[in-house]
Design an enzyme around this catalytic site. Structure first.
Site, PDB file in Angstrom:
ATOM      1  CG  ASP A 110       6.215  16.742  13.738  1.00 45.16           C
ATOM      2  OD1 ASP A 110       5.310  16.118  14.604  1.00 45.16           O
ATOM      3  OD2 ASP A 110       5.604  16.931  12.673  1.00 45.16           O
ATOM      4  CG  ASP A 291       1.697  15.459  17.989  1.00 45.70           C
ATOM      5  OD1 ASP A 291       2.659  15.409  17.448  1.00 45.70           O
ATOM      6  OD2 ASP A 291       0.838  16.479  17.604  1.00 45.70           O
TER       7      ASP A 291
END
Ligand SMILES: *[C@@H]1O[C@H](CO)[C@@H](O)[C@H](O)[C@H]1NC(C)=O
Ligand SMILES: *[C@@H]1O[C@H](CO)[C@@H](O)[C@H](O)[C@H]1NC(C)=O
Ligand SMILES: *[C@@H]1O[C@H](CO)[C@@H](O)[C@H](O)[C@H]1NC(C)=O
Length: 419
Positions: A110, A291
């Site tokens: 992440d 992202d």
């Protein structure tokens, strides 16, 4: 730990090379060594929310996390109470080992958060290298949350390459992480502020930071290689710490500084503009983020309206995505993303959801669904796009902490017709 390289460092996962990379900008970079870690893609869409709803929930969460950072108030799950708790539908997973003897954990990679923690599936196993700190830790995610105790422990990436004293969370409670063991957080380090208690103002060095400070890698950066695929589970990605893997990209890497525009500046944020075909402007130069935890490619709602008009797509209620007829798909033009003066072509094939997985997202096998969706708010709010997994599968990306910049390159898959 010793800065000398033991023979185990010369094993499989470390490449000792002295490659001189000359990019378009007159910067000569000497790469001494780096670490490659395979990434597995995992698709598991269960629960009641569409891909789009999950991604939009993540945007709300990221905005709330940035706001908490900027105002110095801790982010509690109450702050994002409207966010549905469902597993992340598409995850990229790295396997890391913790402790001695080691226990292996499958962690979601992440870039939008920076805490590393284990214990969601497989519980944290304490060994002789485990040291409990005085802190509790808690983090809220778009796909759930976790809380637990902060430890330091030995963390190994691949065969025997170890970080000593890595700060990691051991979950005592977590929600929304079925089928994985936790998170490998490789976002900007500042995002860890406020996650510990009582040390609420401390930062936690990420895995990348410690690899660098312990001399295991010579550049404080991590690069991500994803590839498009039509399979639900496959090992087809690579995380590279401390350098770039030239077998994963073509041409040069073009860097853009972290944007000054908030809240995108709290993350791996950049400025970019988007055009459809030769001359239709979709989004003029504005700030957004890159992202790994967002599946779709999201753009401001007014930009999506322009994209919809240009393509003729209609909203599809079942999937939440835009839908095209096959005739419209045959005429679909490329999108062009311009980042710091360099334009990247996002082909028609890149803009569609893999058709082999249509039914897995609640769609019709014969339809064509677009992976460009609305971020949920109009442009001008400081986070006007997210280049998510579907975008990263077409471009190699370098998250460069040392120089506060993000780099992009084409790959052998940029123009692949996989979907
Ligand atoms: C998929 O998610 C469901 C519920 O969210 C979970 O029960 C299941 O174990 C997951 N499957 C895999 C293969 O991870
Ligand atoms: C990014 O765009 C904003 C305006 O949208 C501008 O103020 C800023 O200078 C640009 N560049 C960077 C690196 O932030
Ligand atoms: C759209 O989908 C939702 C849930 O998937 C359903 O409740 C609603 O009736 C649908 N609307 C239309 C117009 O099909």
């Amino acid at each position: 730990m010793s800065r000398g390289f033991s023979s185990s460092f010369l094993s499989l996962l470390i490449a000792l090379t002295l490659a001189v990379v000359v990019s378009a900008t007159p910067v000569v970079q000497v790469r001494e060594n780096f670490i490659r870690l395979p990434l597995a893609k995992k698709f598991n869409l269960t629960g009641t929310h569409t891909l789009l709803a999950r991604d939009q929930a993540r945007v709300q969460l990221l905005n709330a996390r940035a706001k908490a950072r900027l105002t110095g108030t801790p982010l509690s799950s109450d702050a994002v109470i409207s966010v549905p708790v469902d597993n992340q539908a598409v995850s990229y997973i790295a396997t890391v080992s913790v402790g001695s003897p080691p226990t292996e954990y499958d962690l979601i990679v992440d870039t939008g958060s920076s805490n590393t923690w284990v214990g969601a599936g497989q519980p944290y196993v304490q060994t002789s290298t485990s040291r409990q700190t005085r802190d509790r830790v808690s983090v809220t995610y778009g796909s759930g949350d976790f809380s637990g105790t902060e430890f330091t422990d030995t963390v190994s990436l691949g065969s025997g390459l170890t970080i000593n004293g890595q700060s990691i969370g051991a979950a005592t409670r977590s929600e929304g992480f079925d089928g994985v063991d936790g998170i490998l957080g490789i976002g900007p380090t500042d995002l860890t502020v406020g996650t510990l208690s009582p040390d609420t103002s401390s930062t936690i060095p990420t895995v990348t930071d410690n690899l660098f400070s312990q001399g295991i890698i010579t550049a404080d950066e991590v690069a991500v290689s994803f590839e498009p695929t039509t399979q639900e589970e496959v090992v087809n990605g690579e995380l590279t710490f401390g350098g770039t893997d030239s077998s994963k990209f073509t041409g040069s890497i073009n860097f853009a500084p972290i944007t000054r525009t908030s809240p995108a500046s709290e993350f791996w944020g950049i400025n970019e503009s988007i055009r459809y075909g030769t001359s239709t402007s979709i989004l003029s130069n504005t700030a957004g983020i890159v992202d790994t935890g967002t599946t779709l490619t999201l753009i401001a709602s007014d930009a999506l309206t322009r994209y919809q008009r240009a393509t003729g797509a209609v909203p599809d209620n079942a999937t939440g995505l835009l839908r095209l007829t096959t005739a419209q798909f045959a005429n679909l033009q490329s999108l062009f993303f311009t980042i710091n003066g360099v334009t990247f072509e996002f082909t028609a094939n890149a803009q569609i959801w893999p058709r082999a997985l249509n039914t897995a997202i609640g769609g019709n096998a014969n339809s064509v669904y677009l992976i460009v969706g609305s971020i949920g708010t109009p442009s001008g709010e400081g986070l006007d796009f997210i280049n998510g997994q579907t975008w990263l599968e077409r471009f190699y990306t370098v998250f460069d902490t040392a120089n506060s910049r993000v780099g992009f390159a084409n790959t052998p898959f940029t123009k692949a017709t996989t979907n």
